[in-house]
Design a protein around this motif. Structure first.
Motif, PDB file in Angstrom:
ATOM      1  N   MET A  80       0.607  -1.418   0.055  1.00 20.47           N
ATOM      2  CA  MET A  80      -0.161  -0.040  -0.099  1.00 20.47           C
ATOM      3  C   MET A  80       0.709   1.088   0.040  1.00 20.47           C
ATOM      4  N   VAL A  81       2.093   1.240   0.557  1.00 23.14           N
ATOM      5  CA  VAL A  81       2.840   2.404   0.620  1.00 23.14           C
ATOM      6  C   VAL A  81       2.954   2.965  -0.845  1.00 23.14           C
ATOM      7  N   PRO A  82       3.337   2.319  -1.964  1.00 23.26           N
ATOM      8  CA  PRO A  82       3.263   3.070  -3.400  1.00 23.26           C
ATOM      9  C   PRO A  82       2.024   3.515  -4.077  1.00 23.26           C
ATOM     10  N   LEU A  83       1.061   2.870  -3.282  1.00 26.13           N
ATOM     11  CA  LEU A  83      -0.418   3.236  -3.802  1.00 26.13           C
ATOM     12  C   LEU A  83      -1.220   4.350  -3.259  1.00 26.13           C
ATOM     13  N   ILE A  84      -0.789   4.494  -1.957  1.00 27.05           N
ATOM     14  CA  ILE A  84      -1.775   5.261  -0.923  1.00 27.05           C
ATOM     15  C   ILE A  84      -1.407   7.037  -1.223  1.00 27.05           C
ATOM     16  N   GLY A  85      -0.408   7.286  -1.868  1.00 27.94           N
ATOM     17  CA  GLY A  85      -0.427   8.676  -2.396  1.00 27.94           C
ATOM     18  C   GLY A  85      -1.354   9.162  -3.601  1.00 27.94           C
ATOM     19  N   ASP A  86      -1.359   8.388  -4.533  1.00 27.12           N
ATOM     20  CA  ASP A  86      -2.192   8.607  -5.579  1.00 27.12           C
ATOM     21  C   ASP A  86      -3.582   8.376  -5.284  1.00 27.12           C
ATOM     22  N   ALA A  87      -3.988   7.653  -4.583  1.00 29.66           N
ATOM     23  CA  ALA A  87      -5.233   7.060  -4.049  1.00 29.66           C
ATOM     24  C   ALA A  87      -5.815   8.371  -3.328  1.00 29.66           C
ATOM     25  N   VAL A  88      -5.124   8.850  -2.346  1.00 35.07           N
ATOM     26  CA  VAL A  88      -5.328   9.774  -1.252  1.00 35.07           C
ATOM     27  C   VAL A  88      -5.691  11.286  -2.532  1.00 35.07           C
ATOM     28  N   ARG A  89      -4.722  11.480  -3.293  1.00 38.96           N
ATOM     29  CA  ARG A  89      -4.822  12.900  -4.457  1.00 38.96           C
ATOM     30  C   ARG A  89      -6.020  12.513  -5.175  1.00 38.96           C
ATOM     31  N   PRO A  93      -9.862  11.732   0.405  1.00 43.07           N
ATOM     32  CA  PRO A  93     -10.439  11.206   1.581  1.00 43.07           C
ATOM     33  C   PRO A  93     -10.326  12.313   3.031  1.00 43.07           C
ATOM     34  N   ASP A  94     -11.242  12.252   3.889  1.00 45.06           N
ATOM     35  CA  ASP A  94     -10.777  12.999   4.946  1.00 45.06           C
ATOM     36  C   ASP A  94     -10.247  12.171   6.268  1.00 45.06           C
ATOM     37  N   VAL A  95     -10.508  10.867   6.202  1.00 43.64           N
ATOM     38  CA  VAL A  95     -10.392   9.815   7.122  1.00 43.64           C
ATOM     39  C   VAL A  95      -9.973   8.473   6.388  1.00 43.64           C
ATOM     40  N   LEU A  96      -8.589   7.928   6.871  1.00 37.99           N
ATOM     41  CA  LEU A  96      -8.336   6.748   6.358  1.00 37.99           C
ATOM     42  C   LEU A  96      -8.711   5.358   7.754  1.00 37.99           C
ATOM     43  N   LEU A  97      -9.243   4.392   7.440  1.00 43.30           N
ATOM     44  CA  LEU A  97      -9.613   3.465   8.345  1.00 43.30           C
ATOM     45  C   LEU A  97      -8.498   2.196   7.808  1.00 43.30           C
ATOM     46  N   VAL A  98      -7.599   1.938   8.479  1.00 46.97           N
ATOM     47  CA  VAL A  98      -6.757   1.103   7.978  1.00 46.97           C
ATOM     48  C   VAL A  98      -6.426  -0.299   8.757  1.00 46.97           C
ATOM     49  N   PHE A 121       3.949   4.624   4.932  1.00 53.12           N
ATOM     50  CA  PHE A 121       2.628   4.761   4.730  1.00 53.12           C
ATOM     51  C   PHE A 121       1.876   6.134   5.043  1.00 53.12           C
ATOM     52  N   VAL A 122       2.097   6.399   6.311  1.00 55.64           N
ATOM     53  CA  VAL A 122       1.545   7.708   6.898  1.00 55.64           C
ATOM     54  C   VAL A 122       2.100   8.969   6.217  1.00 55.64           C
ATOM     55  N   ALA A 123       3.655   9.019   5.948  1.00 57.08           N
ATOM     56  CA  ALA A 123       4.275  10.263   5.426  1.00 57.08           C
ATOM     57  C   ALA A 123       3.762  10.268   3.889  1.00 57.08           C
ATOM     58  N   GLU A 124       3.593   9.235   3.039  1.00 57.17           N
ATOM     59  CA  GLU A 124       3.196   9.363   1.671  1.00 57.17           C
ATOM     60  C   GLU A 124       1.591   9.582   1.773  1.00 57.17           C
ATOM     61  N   ALA A 125       0.776   9.423   2.603  1.00 54.25           N
ATOM     62  CA  ALA A 125      -0.751   9.996   2.673  1.00 54.25           C
ATOM     63  C   ALA A 125      -0.640  11.221   3.100  1.00 54.25           C
ATOM     64  N   LEU A 132      -5.149  14.973   6.494  1.00 53.66           N
ATOM     65  CA  LEU A 132      -5.659  13.579   6.666  1.00 53.66           C
ATOM     66  C   LEU A 132      -5.583  13.186   8.023  1.00 53.66           C
ATOM     67  N   ARG A 133      -6.790  12.674   8.554  1.00 56.76           N
ATOM     68  CA  ARG A 133      -6.839  11.956   9.675  1.00 56.76           C
ATOM     69  C   ARG A 133      -6.822  10.258   9.675  1.00 56.76           C
ATOM     70  N   MET A 134      -6.244   9.574  10.504  1.00 57.72           N
ATOM     71  CA  MET A 134      -6.052   8.148  10.061  1.00 57.72           C
ATOM     72  C   MET A 134      -6.162   7.310  11.363  1.00 57.72           C
ATOM     73  N   VAL A 135      -6.891   6.337  11.410  1.00 62.07           N
ATOM     74  CA  VAL A 135      -7.413   5.110  12.439  1.00 62.07           C
ATOM     75  C   VAL A 135      -6.692   3.855  11.981  1.00 62.07           C
ATOM     76  N   LEU A 136      -5.530   3.403  12.795  1.00 59.89           N
ATOM     77  CA  LEU A 136      -4.784   1.952  12.632  1.00 59.89           C
ATOM     78  C   LEU A 136      -5.466   0.956  13.524  1.00 59.89           C
TER      79      LEU A 136
END
Length: 226
Positions: A80-89, A93-98, A121-125, A132-136
């Motif tokens: 997911m590290v190489p995918l998350i930046g493009d997905a977020v852009r 999203p306002d919140v990631l549920l991971v 992953f957090v840095a890329e997002a 962005l807010r995230m819940v792990l």
């Protein structure tokens, strides 16, 4: 509020599953507040095809726009590290549920390497959407942990390291939150194969995210199974 679900096979689900994403959608819908579910994918994993090509959700009334996610069978933090930046852009999203980590430990990386991927992953997002807010979700050991003490230790160590990642990287402008381990989660009762959640497991996973957001951020209400 725009939510993006990120995860492995426990999140994407297989043909015939409801998924915990469905349970979370039901919870959010019951709050009566505007929200949307976003993401680049909508399908379930099909075991016969060995690919995520199924639309056979247990509830056919689960609307297509609410099925969106970024989750994959056999995908972990490292995928997911190489995918998350493009997905977020793209999906904003306002919140990631991971919910990630089990597949990493099972096949790819040890606990320390996996935690480092989580930090990346957090840095890329955040680079893609700074507020962005995230819940792990902590890693939930599967039946392998009952037979493999080293794997069980790695799961426990990763959860300790993930909590440290959250503590180190949390910031007022981009909150990072560790959900509690789902209370009473039992792989004999809450999964159908020792790993993937059944109906009761789906509710408990959704509750872990919903309760964390309510307690920490005042979003919504405590989870109640529909």
């Amino acid at each position: 509020m725009r939510y993006l679900f990120v995860g492995d096979s426990m999140t994407v689900g297989a043909a015939g599953d409801y998924t915990w994403r469905y349970r979370m959608w039901q919870h959010l819908r019951g709050l009566g507040e505007p929200f949307s579910v976003v993401g680049p994918r909508v399908t379930l994993y099909d075991r016969a095809a060995d690919a995520a090509v199924s639309s056979d959700y247990a509830d056919p009334g689960f609307p297509p726009h609410a099925r969106r996610h970024l989750a994959g069978w056999g995908e972990g933090w490292r995928h997911m590290v190489p995918l998350i930046g493009d997905a977020v852009r793209e999906h904003r999203p306002d919140v990631l549920l991971v919910s990630l980590g089990l597949i990493d430990l099972g096949f790819y990386t040890d606990a320390e390497e996996t935690a480092a991927n989580a930090a990346r992953f957090v840095a890329e997002a955040r680079a893609a959407r700074p507020g962005l807010r995230m819940v792990l979700l902590p890693v939930i050991p599967n039946s392998r942990a009952d037979l493999d003490p080293y794997f069980a230790d790695q799961c426990a160590e990763l959860n300790t390291l993930l909590a440290k990642v959250v503590a180190d990287l949390d910031s007022p402008g981009s909150s990072l939150l560790m959900a509690s381990y789902p209370p009473g989660y039992d792989i004999l009762l809450d999964t159908y194969d020792g790993t993937h959640p059944n109906v009761s497991g789906e509710h408990k996973l959704a509750a872990a995210f919903a309760d964390a957001m309510h307690q920490a951020w005042g979003i919504g209400t405590p989870y109640e199974a529909a």
